[in-house]
Design a protein around this motif. Structure first.
Motif, mmCIF file in Angstrom:
data_model
loop_
_atom_site.group_PDB
_atom_site.id
_atom_site.type_symbol
_atom_site.label_atom_id
_atom_site.label_comp_id
_atom_site.label_asym_id
_atom_site.label_seq_id
_atom_site.Cartn_x
_atom_site.Cartn_y
_atom_site.Cartn_z
ATOM 1 N N LYS A 230 0.826 -1.206 0.000
ATOM 2 C CA LYS A 230 0.000 0.000 0.000
ATOM 3 C C LYS A 230 0.861 1.256 0.000
ATOM 4 C CE LYS A 230 -0.741 -0.128 5.063
ATOM 5 N NZ LYS A 230 -0.338 -1.530 5.312
ATOM 6 N N HIS A 231 1.970 1.221 0.757
ATOM 7 C CA HIS A 231 2.854 2.385 0.791
ATOM 8 C C HIS A 231 3.504 2.613 -0.576
ATOM 9 C CE1 HIS A 231 2.610 3.277 5.065
ATOM 10 N NE2 HIS A 231 2.705 1.980 5.314
ATOM 11 N N ILE A 232 3.963 1.549 -1.202
ATOM 12 C CA ILE A 232 4.564 1.668 -2.529
ATOM 13 C C ILE A 232 3.556 2.259 -3.502
ATOM 14 C CG2 ILE A 232 5.560 0.381 -4.452
ATOM 15 C CD1 ILE A 232 6.499 -1.696 -2.302
ATOM 16 N N GLY A 233 2.314 1.774 -3.422
ATOM 17 C CA GLY A 233 1.265 2.292 -4.293
ATOM 18 C C GLY A 233 1.037 3.776 -4.084
ATOM 19 N N TRP A 234 1.023 4.206 -2.823
ATOM 20 C CA TRP A 234 0.809 5.630 -2.540
ATOM 21 C C TRP A 234 1.975 6.475 -3.026
ATOM 22 C CZ3 TRP A 234 -0.854 3.833 2.902
ATOM 23 C CH2 TRP A 234 -2.239 3.563 2.912
ATOM 24 N N TYR A 235 3.200 6.004 -2.819
ATOM 25 C CA TYR A 235 4.366 6.769 -3.244
ATOM 26 C C TYR A 235 4.390 6.966 -4.770
ATOM 27 C CZ TYR A 235 7.135 6.762 1.150
ATOM 28 O OH TYR A 235 7.612 6.984 2.424
ATOM 29 N N LEU A 236 4.043 5.924 -5.497
ATOM 30 C CA LEU A 236 4.275 5.924 -6.940
ATOM 31 C C LEU A 236 3.037 6.199 -7.775
ATOM 32 C CD1 LEU A 236 6.697 2.866 -7.270
ATOM 33 C CD2 LEU A 236 7.231 5.250 -6.769
ATOM 34 N N ALA A 237 1.885 6.317 -7.155
ATOM 35 C CA ALA A 237 0.649 6.486 -7.924
ATOM 36 C C ALA A 237 0.766 7.646 -8.903
ATOM 37 C CB ALA A 237 -0.527 6.724 -6.979
ATOM 38 N N ASP A 238 0.433 7.361 -10.154
ATOM 39 C CA ASP A 238 0.355 8.352 -11.233
ATOM 40 C C ASP A 238 1.704 8.925 -11.654
ATOM 41 O OD1 ASP A 238 -2.408 8.073 -11.493
ATOM 42 O OD2 ASP A 238 -2.775 9.548 -9.934
ATOM 43 N N LEU A 239 2.793 8.408 -11.127
ATOM 44 C CA LEU A 239 4.086 8.768 -11.692
ATOM 45 C C LEU A 239 4.265 8.015 -13.009
ATOM 46 C CD1 LEU A 239 6.435 8.782 -8.572
ATOM 47 C CD2 LEU A 239 5.549 10.748 -9.808
ATOM 48 N N PRO A 240 5.059 8.544 -13.923
ATOM 49 C CA PRO A 240 5.227 7.884 -15.229
ATOM 50 C C PRO A 240 5.663 6.435 -15.075
ATOM 51 C CG PRO A 240 6.194 10.080 -15.254
ATOM 52 C CD PRO A 240 5.785 9.821 -13.839
ATOM 53 N N ASP A 241 5.020 5.571 -15.823
ATOM 54 C CA ASP A 241 5.320 4.127 -15.872
ATOM 55 C C ASP A 241 4.871 3.363 -14.631
ATOM 56 O OD1 ASP A 241 6.666 4.708 -18.256
ATOM 57 O OD2 ASP A 241 8.577 4.976 -17.222
ATOM 58 N N ALA A 242 4.374 4.047 -13.612
ATOM 59 C CA ALA A 242 4.066 3.359 -12.362
ATOM 60 C C ALA A 242 2.864 2.445 -12.488
ATOM 61 C CB ALA A 242 3.844 4.375 -11.246
ATOM 62 N N GLN A 243 1.891 2.824 -13.280
ATOM 63 C CA GLN A 243 0.676 2.011 -13.360
ATOM 64 C C GLN A 243 0.940 0.632 -13.956
ATOM 65 O OE1 GLN A 243 -2.203 2.716 -11.845
ATOM 66 N NE2 GLN A 243 -1.056 4.481 -11.073
ATOM 67 N N SER A 244 1.915 0.526 -14.808
ATOM 68 C CA SER A 244 2.271 -0.790 -15.334
ATOM 69 C C SER A 244 3.210 -1.535 -14.390
ATOM 70 C CB SER A 244 2.933 -0.647 -16.712
ATOM 71 O OG SER A 244 4.111 0.138 -16.614
ATOM 72 N N PHE A 245 3.879 -0.786 -13.520
ATOM 73 C CA PHE A 245 4.834 -1.392 -12.589
ATOM 74 C C PHE A 245 4.174 -1.907 -11.313
ATOM 75 C CE2 PHE A 245 7.655 -0.452 -8.884
ATOM 76 C CZ PHE A 245 8.545 -1.519 -9.061
ATOM 77 N N LEU A 246 3.171 -1.192 -10.817
ATOM 78 C CA LEU A 246 2.573 -1.555 -9.526
ATOM 79 C C LEU A 246 1.982 -2.967 -9.502
ATOM 80 C CD1 LEU A 246 0.949 1.854 -8.489
ATOM 81 C CD2 LEU A 246 2.923 0.719 -7.463
ATOM 82 N N PRO A 247 1.292 -3.437 -10.543
ATOM 83 C CA PRO A 247 0.808 -4.815 -10.495
ATOM 84 C C PRO A 247 1.926 -5.838 -10.318
ATOM 85 C CG PRO A 247 -0.284 -3.592 -12.243
ATOM 86 C CD PRO A 247 0.822 -2.726 -11.747
ATOM 87 N N GLN A 248 3.123 -5.527 -10.854
ATOM 88 C CA GLN A 248 4.252 -6.442 -10.673
ATOM 89 C C GLN A 248 4.674 -6.506 -9.207
ATOM 90 O OE1 GLN A 248 7.470 -5.398 -13.383
ATOM 91 N NE2 GLN A 248 6.007 -4.573 -14.855
ATOM 92 N N VAL A 249 4.647 -5.352 -8.537
ATOM 93 C CA VAL A 249 5.038 -5.309 -7.129
ATOM 94 C C VAL A 249 4.126 -6.201 -6.294
ATOM 95 C CG1 VAL A 249 5.259 -3.806 -5.099
ATOM 96 C CG2 VAL A 249 6.031 -3.011 -7.329
ATOM 97 N N ASN A 250 2.852 -6.251 -6.651
ATOM 98 C CA ASN A 250 1.883 -7.033 -5.880
ATOM 99 C C ASN A 250 2.092 -8.534 -6.002
ATOM 100 O OD1 ASN A 250 0.613 -4.801 -4.840
ATOM 101 N ND2 ASN A 250 -0.923 -4.705 -6.446
ATOM 102 N N THR A 251 2.888 -8.960 -6.955
ATOM 103 C CA THR A 251 3.142 -10.397 -7.116
ATOM 104 C C THR A 251 4.433 -10.826 -6.426
ATOM 105 O OG1 THR A 251 4.384 -10.130 -9.192
ATOM 106 C CG2 THR A 251 1.973 -10.318 -9.349
ATOM 107 N N ILE A 252 5.206 -9.861 -5.947
ATOM 108 C CA ILE A 252 6.498 -10.171 -5.326
ATOM 109 C C ILE A 252 6.289 -10.600 -3.878
ATOM 110 C CG2 ILE A 252 8.719 -9.206 -4.619
ATOM 111 C CD1 ILE A 252 8.546 -7.329 -7.030
ATOM 112 N N SER A 253 6.906 -11.683 -3.470
ATOM 113 C CA SER A 253 6.718 -12.212 -2.120
ATOM 114 C C SER A 253 7.995 -12.202 -1.297
ATOM 115 C CB SER A 253 6.169 -13.643 -2.193
ATOM 116 O OG SER A 253 7.050 -14.474 -2.934
ATOM 117 N N SER A 254 9.009 -11.489 -1.757
ATOM 118 C CA SER A 254 10.280 -11.398 -1.056
ATOM 119 C C SER A 254 10.639 -9.934 -0.862
ATOM 120 C CB SER A 254 11.374 -12.109 -1.856
ATOM 121 O OG SER A 254 12.658 -11.664 -1.472
#
Length: 353
Positions: free
Chosen positions: A284-308
């Motif tokens: 959630k913090h990563i999402g808040w920091y990066l929301a609407d920054l360039p390229d972030a919308q395609s990057f955030l779904p990847q972050v949600n799949t990371i488990s490490s």
């Protein structure tokens, strides 16, 4: 401004938000200019004190004084017991929650549901103030303007609180039934300030230096409290403090500064929560920091799949490597990030009060 014997460095405070203002986040906000921070809401029920969730909320290791702990509940004796318990754990200020509007809190006659029962409000305030006075610990109150717009009773509650011995009151400019819809109103806060001698802290929709100055000047409040606008934008506290002191704006953070801020926050977050919970609650913090920054919308779904945690950190660092470190982040993006929940991250509902 003072709360009891504590003199605070500036009038720009962090609002308590369950699931957000944990110890790592409070420390970060103080480092970036917040004059005061209140912990997440802690339950008054003793049966919950040994739970992992509550234990984390009561962890103040390394936190800058004054440590302020918010407690919630509907039973006066239990609330007093919770105050003593938290003082023994290091609390230097006790804050009483009578503002949380979420159903699971109001359904047990706690939070802002108490505004419909002024007799119970008085009993809780007296019980907590009495035990805290014996330990020389000030008690504050956070509340709303009333249950609904037809029954705004904040002025009466505030007078009652002051007479009982509350040291300061924070008022969110909405009723419980407003939840977070529409715009906060500041007329009630202004009226409360005109009525009281104790400090009044204004809360609700303060999301910019200009808005902070307007609210302070209009309400004559002693301080302002920032909540949702600080999500993903913890430097808002230094921005507001600088503007109030000098009348000018600080330059926005660069990508390099944002990178360092986020990665430092995540390192502290991981240490606090551990591997399994840390990597998931960081989303959630990563999402808040990066929301609407360039390229972030395609990057955030990847972050949600990371488990490490190490992979999460590496992915974020690689994303920032695509941006010049000295380039300022977009001002509009940070403003949006502070008030809008990104669509592409996973988190539970939060309890904002």
């Amino acid at each position: 401004m003072r709360i009891g014997s504590w003199t605070l460095p500036n009038p720009v405070f962090v609002a308590p938000m369950a699931g957000v203002t944990d110890r790592p986040y409070r420390k970060l906000c103080k480092m970036l200019g917040a004059g005061y921070a209140v912990s997440e809401m802690a339950a008054s029920n003793p049966r919950l004190w040994n739970s992992v969730k509550t234990s984390r909320r009561l962890n103040h290791d390394g936190e800058i004084d004054p440590i302020a702990v918010q407690i919630a509940g509907s039973d006066p004796d239990m609330m007093a017991e919770a105050a003593i318990f938290n003082i023994d754990k290091g609390a230097r200020i006790i804050d009483i929650n009578m503002g949380c509007p979420v159903k699971k809190v109001c359904n047990v006659a706690s939070g802002s549901a108490l505004l419909r029962n002024e007799k119970q409000v008085a009993s809780i305030l007296r019980s907590v103030v009495d035990v805290c006075r014996q330990r020389d610990v000030p008690v504050t109150l956070k509340t709303r303007t009333g249950w609904d717009r037809e029954s705004r009773n904040a002025v009466h509650i505030a007078r009652l609180a002051q007479d009982i011995g509350i040291a300061a009151i924070t008022l969110h400019g909405r009723t419980r039934c407003d939840l977070y819809q529409g715009e906060a109103e500041y007329d009630t806060i202004r009226e409360v300030k005109q009525t009281l001698q104790i400090p009044v802290i204004a809360n609700g929709d303060i999301d910019s230096p200009e808005k902070a100055q307007f609210v302070l000047e209009y309400t004559k409040a002693d301080a302002i409290m920032v909540g949702r606008a600080a999500q993903g934008r913890p430097w808002i506290f230094r921005e507001i403090s600088h503007y109030l002191a000098h009348g000018s704006h600080l330059s926005p953070p660069t990508y390099g500064e944002l990178r360092d801020c986020l990665l430092d926050h995540l390192e502290d977050h991981y240490q606090f929560y551990g591997e399994f919970t840390g990597v998931r609650s960081a989303r959630k913090h990563i999402g808040w920091y990066l929301a609407d920054l360039p390229d972030a919308q395609s990057f955030l779904p990847q972050v949600n799949t990371i488990s490490s945690t190490s992979e999460q950190t590496r992915a974020i660092a690689q994303w920032f490597d695509r941006h010049p470190p000295n380039e300022p982040i977009m001002a509009g993006a940070t403003e949006c990030a502070s008030v809008c929940q990104p669509k592409n991250f996973i988190t539970k509902d939060h309890e904002y009060n």
